[in-house]
Design a protein around this motif. Structure first.
Motif, PDB file in Angstrom:
ATOM      1  N   UNK A  14       0.821  -1.212   0.000  1.00 34.19           N
ATOM      2  CA  UNK A  14       0.000   0.000   0.000  1.00 34.19           C
ATOM      3  C   UNK A  14       0.858   1.267   0.000  1.00 34.19           C
ATOM      4  N   UNK A  15       2.035   1.205   0.619  1.00 39.40           N
ATOM      5  CA  UNK A  15       2.964   2.347   0.589  1.00 39.40           C
ATOM      6  C   UNK A  15       3.454   2.603  -0.823  1.00 39.40           C
ATOM      7  N   UNK A  16       3.763   1.518  -1.549  1.00 42.39           N
ATOM      8  CA  UNK A  16       4.214   1.646  -2.941  1.00 42.39           C
ATOM      9  C   UNK A  16       3.129   2.268  -3.813  1.00 42.39           C
ATOM     10  N   UNK A  17       1.874   1.846  -3.613  1.00 45.36           N
ATOM     11  CA  UNK A  17       0.758   2.406  -4.381  1.00 45.36           C
ATOM     12  C   UNK A  17       0.584   3.894  -4.075  1.00 45.36           C
ATOM     13  N   UNK A  18       0.735   4.273  -2.805  1.00 43.50           N
ATOM     14  CA  UNK A  18       0.576   5.666  -2.400  1.00 43.50           C
ATOM     15  C   UNK A  18       1.655   6.540  -3.032  1.00 43.50           C
ATOM     16  N   UNK A  19       2.913   6.054  -3.009  1.00 40.08           N
ATOM     17  CA  UNK A  19       4.020   6.805  -3.608  1.00 40.08           C
ATOM     18  C   UNK A  19       3.833   6.949  -5.122  1.00 40.08           C
ATOM     19  N   UNK A  20       3.315   5.895  -5.745  1.00 38.81           N
ATOM     20  CA  UNK A  20       3.064   5.929  -7.187  1.00 38.81           C
ATOM     21  C   UNK A  20       1.994   6.971  -7.515  1.00 38.81           C
ATOM     22  N   UNK A  21       0.968   7.058  -6.678  1.00 35.43           N
ATOM     23  CA  UNK A  21      -0.103   8.030  -6.889  1.00 35.43           C
ATOM     24  C   UNK A  21       0.432   9.459  -6.742  1.00 35.43           C
ATOM     25  N   UNK A  22       1.291   9.673  -5.732  1.00 36.80           N
ATOM     26  CA  UNK A  22       1.880  11.005  -5.513  1.00 36.80           C
ATOM     27  C   UNK A  22       2.760  11.398  -6.687  1.00 36.80           C
ATOM     28  N   UNK A  23       3.571  10.436  -7.174  1.00 39.32           N
ATOM     29  CA  UNK A  23       4.465  10.716  -8.309  1.00 39.32           C
ATOM     30  C   UNK A  23       3.675  11.097  -9.558  1.00 39.32           C
ATOM     31  N   UNK A  24       2.594  10.370  -9.833  1.00 34.71           N
ATOM     32  CA  UNK A  24       1.754  10.678 -10.996  1.00 34.71           C
ATOM     33  C   UNK A  24       1.100  12.044 -10.857  1.00 34.71           C
ATOM     34  N   UNK A  25       0.676  12.388  -9.642  1.00 34.88           N
ATOM     35  CA  UNK A  25       0.038  13.683  -9.399  1.00 34.88           C
ATOM     36  C   UNK A  25       1.024  14.818  -9.659  1.00 34.88           C
ATOM     37  N   UNK A  26       2.274  14.645  -9.218  1.00 34.42           N
ATOM     38  CA  UNK A  26       3.300  15.681  -9.424  1.00 34.42           C
ATOM     39  C   UNK A  26       3.593  15.861 -10.910  1.00 34.42           C
ATOM     40  N   UNK A  27       3.711  14.735 -11.623  1.00 36.00           N
ATOM     41  CA  UNK A  27       4.008  14.804 -13.064  1.00 36.00           C
ATOM     42  C   UNK A  27       2.899  15.531 -13.816  1.00 36.00           C
ATOM     43  N   UNK A  28       1.641  15.181 -13.511  1.00 36.98           N
ATOM     44  CA  UNK A  28       0.519  15.801 -14.210  1.00 36.98           C
ATOM     45  C   UNK A  28       0.311  17.255 -13.764  1.00 36.98           C
ATOM     46  N   UNK A  29       0.713  17.574 -12.536  1.00 38.00           N
ATOM     47  CA  UNK A  29       0.604  18.949 -12.052  1.00 38.00           C
ATOM     48  C   UNK A  29       1.513  19.880 -12.852  1.00 38.00           C
ATOM     49  N   UNK A  30       2.606  19.308 -13.385  1.00 40.78           N
ATOM     50  CA  UNK A  30       3.531  20.104 -14.205  1.00 40.78           C
ATOM     51  C   UNK A  30       2.836  20.658 -15.449  1.00 40.78           C
ATOM     52  N   UNK A  31       1.852  19.918 -15.980  1.00 35.26           N
ATOM     53  CA  UNK A  31       1.094  20.411 -17.139  1.00 35.26           C
ATOM     54  C   UNK A  31       0.364  21.699 -16.772  1.00 35.26           C
ATOM     55  N   UNK A  32      -0.233  21.731 -15.588  1.00 36.39           N
ATOM     56  CA  UNK A  32      -0.961  22.911 -15.130  1.00 36.39           C
ATOM     57  C   UNK A  32       0.011  24.062 -14.878  1.00 36.39           C
ATOM     58  N   UNK A  33       1.191  23.738 -14.332  1.00 38.73           N
ATOM     59  CA  UNK A  33       2.203  24.783 -14.077  1.00 38.73           C
ATOM     60  C   UNK A  33       2.672  25.397 -15.387  1.00 38.73           C
TER      61      UNK A  33
END
Length: 396
Positions: free
Chosen positions: A253-272
């Motif tokens: 579950x920790x691995x899944x959580x980190x993966x979700x955070x990483x994807x959120x950061x990558x996609x947030x770059x589009x908005x930035x």
């Protein structure tokens, strides 16, 4: 009479430029599109990952006891009084003893390692809903049956990693038993690794009557593990300890959580990036509207008025882009959830549709962050416009 707000009027008017200012208008449009794509993608991807998380969590919770009680000494005598004490907690739905051993299951010249669970099926254990057939013999996982090529009704040989003392030394426990049921949890790893057998048969083969090494506990609500854990700390003897389903799968579950955070950061770059597009667009607009700004100041507009015009323009662009992005993400999420647009291989995922779970909280947070970034991006061009030397402009 309602007071005319020239700041709002000009902020909206400047978004659509005249024919000679098409470059600025196109830049604003591209900024809106970029924000919409970024917000939509972020909502959809987080919704899909959240859906997969909940699906896997439900399967893990369903195919495992919510809490297991162990003894530091390994095996221990069946203590009915202890089991009754655990059952007195109102949050506990079922408690049953089990004997878990590693083994090798062989048939048709094929062998596979397995975790053999000796359980009393009269106690209606948690895995009963996943079993097809009867439980009079051994119940094998669906994938395990494929691995060794057996069907219900055929015999298999079980060799335990346990030895009985004999006159000439220790002899490993090995016996033949018919396959009477199939365990199908929908999780490949579990269906390949787990097998089940009535506890009294396993006791008979191992000659270890009334000895167990696990007490499995199921709760009405699997998320009450911490409350039940506090109760267990008070009633369990010193040689006992317990592990919850969350602790057993903590790394996963920790691995899944980190993966979700990483994807959120990558996609947030589009908005930035889209926010930077807005900053560039507004900076170009400020340069284009130099004379307009000078005229507004000469008519009595203050530096604050000028600054707010361009901040409001950035805010409007952010709201429009975010609104379209919310609509895009929610619409695609709904379509993926309710229609089989993208098919998944059932043999890999055990589902045919992509699981989507978009929460309202995620949408609100993403929208606020998106609009906030767009507003921040407008501060520089707005500040530049408010500090413009009007006299110099009017002289030209």
């Amino acid at each position: 009479m309602k007071k005319f707000n020239f700041e709002n009027f000009l902020a909206i008017k400047y978004i659509s430029s005249k024919k000679e200012e098409k470059l600025i208008s196109l830049s604003s449009l591209l900024s809106i599109i970029s924000i919409a794509i970024g917000v939509g993608a972020l909502i959809l991807v987080l919704g899909i990952m959240n859906g997969f998380d909940k699906m896997l969590e439900s399967k893990i919770i369903g195919a495992n006891p919510h809490i297991i009680v162990k003894n530091f000494n390994g095996t221990f005598n069946l203590d009915n009084n202890l089991i009754k004490s655990i059952k007195t907690d109102k949050l506990v739905s079922n408690v049953y003893p089990s004997l878990v051993e590693q083994c090798i299951i062989s048939a048709n010249g094929q062998s596979s390692g397995s975790i053999l669970n000796g359980v009393d099926f009269n106690d209606k254990p948690y895995i009963e809903k996943y079993i097809k057939g009867n439980t009079k013999g051994i119940v094998l996982g669906k994938e395990l049956m494929k691995a060794i090529g057996v069907r219900v009704g055929q015999n298999v040989r079980v060799t335990l990693a346990y030895s009985n003392p004999t006159a000439i030394g220790f002899s490993p426990v090995s016996f033949e038993i018919p396959v009477t049921g199939v365990f199908d949890s929908g999780m490949y790893e579990y269906d390949l690794a787990f097998s089940y057998i009535p506890l009294n048969i396993l006791w008979q083969k191992m000659q270890t009557y009334d000895l167990i090494n696990t007490i499995a506990i199921n709760l009405y609500n699997p998320y009450d593990i911490n409350k039940v854990g506090k109760y267990l700390e008070h009633i369990l003897p010193a040689s006992y300890y317990f592990v919850t389903w969350a602790q057993m799968n903590k790394n996963f579950f920790t691995a899944l959580k980190l993966e979700k955070i990483a994807m959120a950061i990558i996609l947030l770059l589009i908005i930035i990036v889209a926010a930077f597009d807005i900053m560039n667009s507004l900076t170009m607009l400020v340069m284009e509207k130099v004379k307009d700004i000078a005229i507004l100041v000469s008519l009595g507009a203050t530096a604050s008025n000028i600054k707010r015009i361009f901040i409001k323009q950035g805010l409007i662009l952010g709201i429009i882009g975010t609104a379209f992005g919310d609509f895009l993400g929610l619409t695609l999420g709904y379509l993926l959830k309710h229609y089989n647009i993208v098919s998944l291989p059932k043999q890999v995922y055990y589902i045919t549709k992509i699981p989507v779970d978009i929460t309202f909280t995620y949408v609100v947070i993403i929208s606020i962050v998106s609009i906030g970034l767009c507003t921040l991006a407008s501060l520089y061009p707005a500040s530049k416009a408010s500090k413009m030397n009007v006299i110099e402009v009017l002289r030209q």
